[in-house]
Scaffold this motif. Structure first.
Motif, PDB file in Angstrom:
ATOM      1  N   LEU A 112      46.979  41.330  54.508  1.00  0.00           N
ATOM      2  CA  LEU A 112      46.272  41.220  53.234  1.00  0.00           C
ATOM      3  C   LEU A 112      45.434  39.946  53.204  1.00  0.00           C
ATOM      4  CD1 LEU A 112      45.739  42.181  50.334  1.00  0.00           C
ATOM      5  CD2 LEU A 112      47.808  40.942  49.639  1.00  0.00           C
ATOM      6  N   LEU A 113      44.134  40.093  53.004  1.00  0.00           N
ATOM      7  CA  LEU A 113      43.213  38.973  52.907  1.00  0.00           C
ATOM      8  C   LEU A 113      42.821  38.813  51.444  1.00  0.00           C
ATOM      9  CD1 LEU A 113      40.904  39.995  55.897  1.00  0.00           C
ATOM     10  CD2 LEU A 113      43.141  38.864  55.964  1.00  0.00           C
ATOM     11  N   VAL A 141      34.211  33.228  53.127  1.00  0.00           N
ATOM     12  CA  VAL A 141      34.040  34.628  53.529  1.00  0.00           C
ATOM     13  C   VAL A 141      33.799  34.711  55.035  1.00  0.00           C
ATOM     14  CG1 VAL A 141      32.592  36.679  53.283  1.00  0.00           C
ATOM     15  CG2 VAL A 141      33.184  35.317  51.262  1.00  0.00           C
ATOM     16  N   ALA A 142      32.886  33.892  55.531  1.00  0.00           N
ATOM     17  CA  ALA A 142      32.568  33.905  56.966  1.00  0.00           C
ATOM     18  C   ALA A 142      33.770  33.512  57.808  1.00  0.00           C
ATOM     19  CB  ALA A 142      31.393  32.968  57.243  1.00  0.00           C
ATOM     20  N   HIS A 195      39.461  40.656  46.443  1.00  0.00           N
ATOM     21  CA  HIS A 195      38.763  39.509  45.878  1.00  0.00           C
ATOM     22  C   HIS A 195      39.129  39.389  44.402  1.00  0.00           C
ATOM     23  CE1 HIS A 195      35.946  36.368  45.149  1.00  0.00           C
ATOM     24  NE2 HIS A 195      35.354  37.073  44.191  1.00  0.00           N
ATOM     25  N   MET A 196      39.739  38.274  44.055  1.00  0.00           N
ATOM     26  CA  MET A 196      40.160  38.003  42.683  1.00  0.00           C
ATOM     27  C   MET A 196      39.063  37.183  42.008  1.00  0.00           C
ATOM     28  SD  MET A 196      42.931  39.618  42.876  1.00  0.00           S
ATOM     29  CE  MET A 196      44.282  40.118  43.949  1.00  0.00           C
ATOM     30  N   GLY A 197      38.178  37.876  41.325  1.00  0.00           N
ATOM     31  CA  GLY A 197      36.961  37.230  40.867  1.00  0.00           C
ATOM     32  C   GLY A 197      36.948  36.783  39.422  1.00  0.00           C
ATOM     33  N   GLY A 198      38.036  36.978  38.684  1.00  0.00           N
ATOM     34  CA  GLY A 198      38.028  36.592  37.273  1.00  0.00           C
ATOM     35  C   GLY A 198      39.208  35.729  36.906  1.00  0.00           C
ATOM     36  N   MET A 199      39.491  34.720  37.714  1.00  0.00           N
ATOM     37  CA  MET A 199      40.701  33.934  37.530  1.00  0.00           C
ATOM     38  C   MET A 199      40.679  33.054  36.286  1.00  0.00           C
ATOM     39  SD  MET A 199      42.505  35.146  39.914  1.00  0.00           S
ATOM     40  CE  MET A 199      43.946  34.100  40.019  1.00  0.00           C
ATOM     41  N   ASP A 232      39.888  46.198  47.417  1.00  0.00           N
ATOM     42  CA  ASP A 232      38.432  46.130  47.327  1.00  0.00           C
ATOM     43  C   ASP A 232      37.803  46.612  48.634  1.00  0.00           C
ATOM     44  OD1 ASP A 232      38.535  45.084  44.759  1.00  0.00           O
ATOM     45  OD2 ASP A 232      38.719  43.040  45.487  1.00  0.00           O
ATOM     46  N   PHE A 233      38.358  46.154  49.745  1.00  0.00           N
ATOM     47  CA  PHE A 233      37.842  46.561  51.055  1.00  0.00           C
ATOM     48  C   PHE A 233      39.016  46.819  51.998  1.00  0.00           C
ATOM     49  CE2 PHE A 233      34.769  43.696  49.133  1.00  0.00           C
ATOM     50  CZ  PHE A 233      33.608  44.440  49.198  1.00  0.00           C
ATOM     51  N   THR A 234      38.960  47.917  52.712  1.00  0.00           N
ATOM     52  CA  THR A 234      39.839  48.155  53.856  1.00  0.00           C
ATOM     53  C   THR A 234      38.989  47.943  55.090  1.00  0.00           C
ATOM     54  OG1 THR A 234      41.163  49.760  52.626  1.00  0.00           O
ATOM     55  CG2 THR A 234      41.326  49.810  55.030  1.00  0.00           C
ATOM     56  N   CYS A 235      39.363  46.976  55.915  1.00  0.00           N
ATOM     57  CA  CYS A 235      38.526  46.539  57.036  1.00  0.00           C
ATOM     58  C   CYS A 235      39.205  46.838  58.366  1.00  0.00           C
ATOM     59  CB  CYS A 235      38.248  45.035  56.940  1.00  0.00           C
ATOM     60  SG  CYS A 235      37.633  44.495  55.335  1.00  0.00           S
TER      61      CYS A 235
END
Length: 265
Positions: A239-240, A255-256, A208-212, A192-195
């Motif tokens: 890996l976050l 998130v913060a 982000h696994m948003g549909g568990m 989703d994001f490479t930071c």
């Protein structure tokens, strides 16, 4: 960089000094003598330097005192070595050329000359800017019916991804959305994001696994995490991973905290 490694070691010496000093403030008077001759171990409490033999301590009665005295001897030795190493590192650092001065050689060039030069050393901001500007072909999978846009104007796939993207942007963390990642036979993955951690210049991948709640989504998410692991990219390292379900939506505090721990430290 060499200076960064020295600075880390210097901080560790300072922590060791603080740790040893705290222990010594609680330590009992005197020192421990250990006699392991004749096949048995005997302990004596040497209360004064002039006391050559010391008071005999029975291990079945005075083990707490024995341990405290042994810890004191260890702490004193640790403190001595840590202070010596700290002084050595500080002396080396004092003689090292400052990286800021090396960075300035490039930073002070006119823009017209900067475009012609391959610099030896970039500032963190210049490095991050170049990293952010790198072009890539994102995920071609079509977006859903709903439109979600970050404050940078990027289209993402969910409200939660908007939250994460905007939190990264507010924290000054460079990121790329759905940049392809090639890991051996598992090609390609699209985090989703490479930071980028600007200080360490290390890249992290944020999923982000948003549909568990959904069984099919959950199976796909687990397969993706397994592919990361099989390629040597492990959750909690590079890996976050954040999760949510209908009963447990994305917590902005998580998130913060993730940004602070991995991307700003």
């Amino acid at each position: 960089m060499f200076q960064d490694e020295l600075s880390m070691e210097l901080n560790r010496c300072r922590e060791a000094i603080s740790w040893a000093e705290a222990g010594l403030r609680r330590a009992p008077k005197g020192h421990l003598l250990v006699d392991s001759s004749n096949g048995s171990v005997k302990y004596h409490w040497r209360k004064e330097p002039t006391d050559k033999k010391g008071e005999y301590l029975r291990s079945d009665e005075k083990m707490d005192l024995i341990r405290a005295l042994a810890q004191k001897d260890y702490d004193e030795k640790l403190l001595k070595i840590a202070e010596k190493e700290k002084a050595r590192i500080e002396k080396v650092l004092a003689k090292q050329p400052q990286s800021d001065a090396l960075v300035a050689v490039y930073e002070e060039l006119p823009e017209a000359r900067k475009r012609l030069v391959d610099p030896f050393l970039l500032s963190d901001e210049e490095y991050a800017q170049r990293w952010q500007q790198m072009e890539y072909a994102g995920n071609s999978h079509p977006f859903g019916a709903y439109s979600f846009f970050t404050r940078r104007g990027e289209r993402v796939r969910s409200k939660s991804e908007v939250i994460i993207a905007d939190a990264l942007d507010a924290a000054g963390v460079p990121y790329r959305y759905e940049q392809p990642l090639h890991l051996g036979g598992y090609n390609p993955l699209y985090p989703d994001f490479t930071c980028l951690n600007k200080r360490t210049r290390q890249e992290f991948y944020w999923e982000h696994m948003g549909g568990m709640d959904d069984a099919d989504y959950r199976e796909g998410a687990l397969k993706k995490l397994n592919n990361y692991a099989l390629a040597g990219v492990f959750a909690g390292e590079k890996l976050l991973v954040t999760y949510e379900s209908s009963a447990s939506p994305l917590d902005t505090r998580v998130v913060a905290a993730t940004i602070k721990h991995y991307l700003k430290s």
